[in-house]
Design a protein around this motif. Structure first.
Motif, PDB file in Angstrom:
ATOM      1  N   ARG A 113       0.857  -1.186   0.000  1.00  0.00           N
ATOM      2  CA  ARG A 113       0.000   0.000   0.000  1.00  0.00           C
ATOM      3  C   ARG A 113       0.894   1.237   0.000  1.00  0.00           C
ATOM      4  NH1 ARG A 113      -4.137  -0.505   4.533  1.00  0.00           N
ATOM      5  NH2 ARG A 113      -2.215  -0.473   5.768  1.00  0.00           N
ATOM      6  N   ASP A 115       0.358   5.231   0.027  1.00  0.00           N
ATOM      7  CA  ASP A 115      -0.551   6.386   0.147  1.00  0.00           C
ATOM      8  C   ASP A 115      -1.972   5.974  -0.230  1.00  0.00           C
ATOM      9  OD1 ASP A 115       1.620   7.926   0.933  1.00  0.00           O
ATOM     10  OD2 ASP A 115       2.110   8.469  -1.136  1.00  0.00           O
ATOM     11  N   ASP A 116      -2.462   6.482  -1.355  1.00  0.00           N
ATOM     12  CA  ASP A 116      -3.845   6.202  -1.754  1.00  0.00           C
ATOM     13  C   ASP A 116      -3.916   5.220  -2.922  1.00  0.00           C
ATOM     14  OD1 ASP A 116      -2.663   7.882  -3.538  1.00  0.00           O
ATOM     15  OD2 ASP A 116      -4.373   9.242  -3.767  1.00  0.00           O
ATOM     16  N   SER A 117      -2.960   4.326  -3.027  1.00  0.00           N
ATOM     17  CA  SER A 117      -2.970   3.331  -4.100  1.00  0.00           C
ATOM     18  C   SER A 117      -2.437   1.995  -3.583  1.00  0.00           C
ATOM     19  CB  SER A 117      -2.131   3.794  -5.298  1.00  0.00           C
ATOM     20  OG  SER A 117      -0.768   3.875  -4.940  1.00  0.00           O
ATOM     21  N   GLY A 150      -5.808   2.569  -8.011  1.00  0.00           N
ATOM     22  CA  GLY A 150      -6.184   3.785  -7.309  1.00  0.00           C
ATOM     23  C   GLY A 150      -7.693   3.914  -7.284  1.00  0.00           C
ATOM     24  N   ARG A 151      -8.181   5.054  -6.827  1.00  0.00           N
ATOM     25  CA  ARG A 151      -9.627   5.234  -6.746  1.00  0.00           C
ATOM     26  C   ARG A 151     -10.266   5.405  -8.119  1.00  0.00           C
ATOM     27  NH1 ARG A 151     -11.126   5.394  -1.698  1.00  0.00           N
ATOM     28  NH2 ARG A 151      -9.615   5.969  -0.087  1.00  0.00           N
ATOM     29  N   SER A 257      -7.343  -2.585   2.590  1.00  0.00           N
ATOM     30  CA  SER A 257      -7.430  -1.231   2.028  1.00  0.00           C
ATOM     31  C   SER A 257      -8.874  -0.897   1.696  1.00  0.00           C
ATOM     32  CB  SER A 257      -6.572  -1.126   0.758  1.00  0.00           C
ATOM     33  OG  SER A 257      -6.764   0.115   0.121  1.00  0.00           O
ATOM     34  N   SER A 258      -9.208   0.379   1.867  1.00  0.00           N
ATOM     35  CA  SER A 258     -10.554   0.847   1.519  1.00  0.00           C
ATOM     36  C   SER A 258     -10.761   0.896   0.011  1.00  0.00           C
ATOM     37  CB  SER A 258     -10.791   2.241   2.115  1.00  0.00           C
ATOM     38  OG  SER A 258      -9.831   3.174   1.615  1.00  0.00           O
ATOM     39  N   LEU A 259      -9.683   0.743  -0.765  1.00  0.00           N
ATOM     40  CA  LEU A 259      -9.820   0.723  -2.222  1.00  0.00           C
ATOM     41  C   LEU A 259     -10.533  -0.541  -2.699  1.00  0.00           C
ATOM     42  CD1 LEU A 259      -6.267   2.021  -3.248  1.00  0.00           C
ATOM     43  CD2 LEU A 259      -8.441   3.264  -3.408  1.00  0.00           C
TER      44      LEU A 259
END
Length: 368
Positions: A113, A115-117, A150-151, A257-259
């Protein structure tokens, strides 16, 4: 062709463009459709589970998604180098360590993981066809698939000629409901595809091992243990692809992860179950091949013992006439039966009689 950045103002001012021979007006700025580079296998924009028409550059695709505020981009790359992936990495904010792993490959299956990816590595395998498992030098060919999630994007990088994802993309595009779940659905589809190939390879190898086992235990088999070691080496290669993937899949199912939303994690549990089954079968193969190696070595040892017994028996038979020849070859004047006319036939009869008794004894004991 002029750079994309120089053409955008012209396109934006026009406000419309011709698509397939028809003029289409839209409230969203049209995007330039550019040829796909050799290392970019495909670049698609997906909104509500459906692919937007046309071919997109990597920066135009992500701009489109972020201006809409919905959908995601899926870019597929094949063996890019540092320079080729640099622009994509900068545009999508990919971590430099993960990018380095993706370019140079040769990684263990893992999930990281940044950051946001998310960055996930999967080993792909392919069964190499051959005439007979007892003469094959390579049975399993490996490759790699890395996925940046990613998102609003998925970037897949693959290494190897057998690890194409066109079938996965096509199957997802035929299922908009699944594709509407977002980038996590793409990651699940890739993992599911890879594990399914594991199952196919395992079934093919199982047939090879069954054939090899039958050859080992055939009555007059001359199986070479070297070929079993070749199979063990290939099983080890498969094991290196399968076993390390268990932990990453378990982490996803546990909400790493929330992804990966809850509705997608349930699909990953099914993939994890299939992978566990593959791992058990691969472990069983290794134990069975070890048993086959022991069996082959035991047969070789028994064959050598049998040969040694035969050699010993024939040596004993040869000893008798050699002994008589040695005694009567000493050329002494006063030796029994030297001048008797029946001496020679008597010696021959005695030699044959003793040899016959020894031969009969060896046959009875199974040495000959």
């Amino acid at each position: 062709m002029p750079p994309l950045s120089r053409l955008r103002p012209v396109i934006k001012a026009a406000g419309s463009r011709a698509l397939n021979g028809r003029s289409t007006h839209t409230s969203v700025m049209p995007r330039l459709r550019v040829p796909v580079s050799a290392y970019v296998v495909d670049c698609g924009v997906y909104v509500d589970g459906r692919r937007l028409p046309g071919r997109w550059s990597h920066d135009a695709a992500i701009d489109e998604v972020r201006e809409r505020g919905e959908g995601f981009v899926w870019i597929g790359l094949h063996e890019p180098n540092d320079d080729q992936i640099e622009g994509i990495a900068e545009t999508y904010g990919l971590h430099e360590l993960a990018v380095e792993d993706a370019v140079h490959a040769h990684n263990r299956p893992k999930l990281e993981r940044y950051d946001d990816s998310l960055f996930m590595v999967l080993k792909t395998v392919r069964y190499v066809g051959h005439a007979e498992p007892t003469s094959a030098n390579e049975i399993v060919e490996t490759g790699e698939v890395q996925a940046f999630v990613g998102r609003d994007f998925v970037v897949t990088v693959r290494h190897g000629q057998h690890s194409g994802l066109q079938q996965v993309r096509r199957r997802l595009e035929e299922d908009p409901e699944q594709l509407a779940l977002g980038p996590a659905a793409v990651l699940h589809a890739i993992a599911d595809h890879v594990v399914d190939t594991y199952l196919e390879v395992v079934e093919a190898i199982e047939d090879d091992i069954d054939e090899m086992e039958a050859e080992v235990f055939a009555p007059r088999s001359t199986m070479d243990p070297e070929q079993i070691y070749v199979m063990k080496r290939e099983i080890l290669e498969l094991r290196r692809a399968v076993m390390p993937l268990l932990k990453p899949l378990h982490k996803i199912t546990e909400g790493y992860s929330s992804l990966v939303p809850h509705e997608v994690r349930s699909y990953f549990r099914d993939v994890e179950d299939h992978l566990s089954s593959v791992a058990e079968r691969v472990g069983g193969f290794n134990e069975l091949l070890t048993t086959l190696v022991d069996a082959v070595l035991a047969k070789v040892s028994m064959r050598q013992n049998s040969d040694m017994r035969k050699i010993t028996a024939y040596a004993a038979l040869i000893t008798v006439p050699t002994m008589f020849a040695g005694i009567y070859g000493m050329n002494f004047d006063y030796m029994p039966e030297l001048h008797w006319q029946f001496g020679y036939p008597l010696v021959i009869i005695v030699i044959l009689g003793i040899c016959g008794m020894i031969y009969r004894s060896f046959r009875k004991n199974g040495w000959l």
